[in-house]
Design a protein around this motif. Structure first.
Motif, PDB file in Angstrom:
ATOM      1  N   LYS A   1      16.586 -52.367 -14.547  1.00 19.31           N
ATOM      2  CA  LYS A   1      15.407 -52.263 -13.675  1.00 19.31           C
ATOM      3  C   LYS A   1      15.263 -50.818 -13.215  1.00 19.31           C
ATOM      4  O   LYS A   1      16.229 -50.042 -13.221  1.00 19.31           O
ATOM      5  CB  LYS A   1      15.530 -53.197 -12.483  1.00 19.31           C
ATOM      6  N   ALA A   2      14.058 -50.459 -12.814  1.00 23.29           N
ATOM      7  CA  ALA A   2      13.778 -49.102 -12.321  1.00 23.29           C
ATOM      8  C   ALA A   2      14.001 -49.058 -10.813  1.00 23.29           C
ATOM      9  O   ALA A   2      13.650 -49.997 -10.089  1.00 23.29           O
ATOM     10  CB  ALA A   2      12.346 -48.718 -12.647  1.00 23.29           C
TER      11      ALA A   2
ATOM     12  N   LEU B   1      10.144 -51.859 -17.941  1.00 22.33           N
ATOM     13  CA  LEU B   1      11.129 -51.938 -16.857  1.00 22.33           C
ATOM     14  C   LEU B   1      10.519 -52.606 -15.629  1.00 22.33           C
ATOM     15  O   LEU B   1       9.453 -52.210 -15.158  1.00 22.33           O
ATOM     16  CB  LEU B   1      11.597 -50.539 -16.470  1.00 22.33           C
TER      17      LEU B   1
ATOM     18  N   THR C   1      17.484 -45.854 -13.554  1.00 23.37           N
ATOM     19  CA  THR C   1      17.668 -47.252 -13.945  1.00 23.37           C
ATOM     20  C   THR C   1      19.029 -47.734 -13.481  1.00 23.37           C
ATOM     21  O   THR C   1      19.968 -46.946 -13.313  1.00 23.37           O
ATOM     22  CB  THR C   1      17.549 -47.456 -15.470  1.00 23.37           C
TER      23      THR C   1
END
Length: 73
Positions: free
Chosen positions: A66-67, A30, A55
């Motif tokens: 994406k984190a 991620l 996320t």
């Protein structure tokens, strides 16, 4: 909230990658940007640190989630 490990940090570019604890073979790490860190700076992290995160979809169609909301565990 999910958990994972900081896999790679790119300080000069202000981002890094997290390997999710539940990552399966073939899953991508991620992406995260330093703006997604809660109560810490990118310099406070090192590769191998455990973190929790949420996320959300990437800003770009060609990338996975994406984190965000990243905290040290």
């Amino acid at each position: 909230m999910s958990t994972g490990t900081i896999k790679k940090l790119i300080p000069g570019k202000d981002f890094g990658f997290i390997a999710a604890d539940d990552q399966q073979p073939g899953d991508k790490d991620l992406f995260f940007h330093k703006d997604s860190l809660i109560e810490m700076a990118l310099d406070d992290l090192k590769e191998g640190d455990k973190v929790s995160y949420d996320t959300e979809p990437s800003d770009r169609e060609d990338r996975g989630p994406k984190a965000v909301n990243i905290k040290r565990v």
